[in-house]
Design a protein around this motif. Structure first.
Motif: not given
Length: 181
Positions: A3-4, A11-12, A24-25, A65-67
């Protein structure tokens, strides 16, 4: 930690999807940390279990997926605190960024260990500010003057290999022109 640091939540998009810009995801905390319990495994089986866990962590990274981060809490024998392994995609952290994130992780760990709430220092340069400055630099007269040098370089000579693969699915990248960010 995720979160920081905004870069850990990017997410690309897949090529051709949306406008091509990273966003941002939302990151699911349930999928962010996995536990690998090795307390019941023999020393011989641990090597295999560790290799499989690291393969799963790497395979779980999916920028579309932002992972971009996978944490694995490894527990060995009862009574030992275990280890926290971080697998982070190269798109999220470079060498300089690793030192910042690890410093914050150390601060958070010390605060949690002391029973204190986690309170990290504000991010010195927010991601959007850094990205804007980078885009401005990329379009500066100085960079545009250098573009021809880099775009007109000869193709590199392939390195020799001892055992070439039977077939290859990779093709060299096409020459690209710079495009606006």
């Amino acid at each position: 930690m995720v979160r920081h640091h905004e870069a850990l939540r990017l997410r690309f998009p897949v090529r051709g999807e949306e406008d091509g810009h990273a966003r941002l995801a939302e990151v699911s905390e349930e999928t962010l940390v996995r536990v690998l319990d090795l307390s019941a495994t023999t020393a011989d089986d641990r090597v295999t279990a560790i290799a499989e866990a690291m393969d799963r962590a790497s395979a779980g990274l999916a920028p579309e997926r932002g992972a971009l981060v996978q944490a694995t809490l490894v527990r060995f024998e009862d009574g030992n605190p275990g280890e926290l392994w971080l697998t982070v995609h190269d798109l999220a952290l470079d060498d300089r960024s690793w030192s910042i994130v690890l410093g914050d992780l150390n601060t958070a760990y010390r605060q949690c260990s002391a029973g204190e709430p986690v309170s990290l220092a504000a991010v010195a340069t927010p991601l959007h500010s850094w990205a804007r400055a980078l885009a401005e630099q990329a379009h500066s007269d100085e960079m545009l003057d250098q573009a021809g040098v880099w775009l007109n370089r000869p193709s590199p000579t392939p390195l020799p290999v001892d055992h070439p693969p039977a077939s290859t699915t990779r093709t060299p990248p096409a020459t690209r022109s710079p495009r606006p960010c």
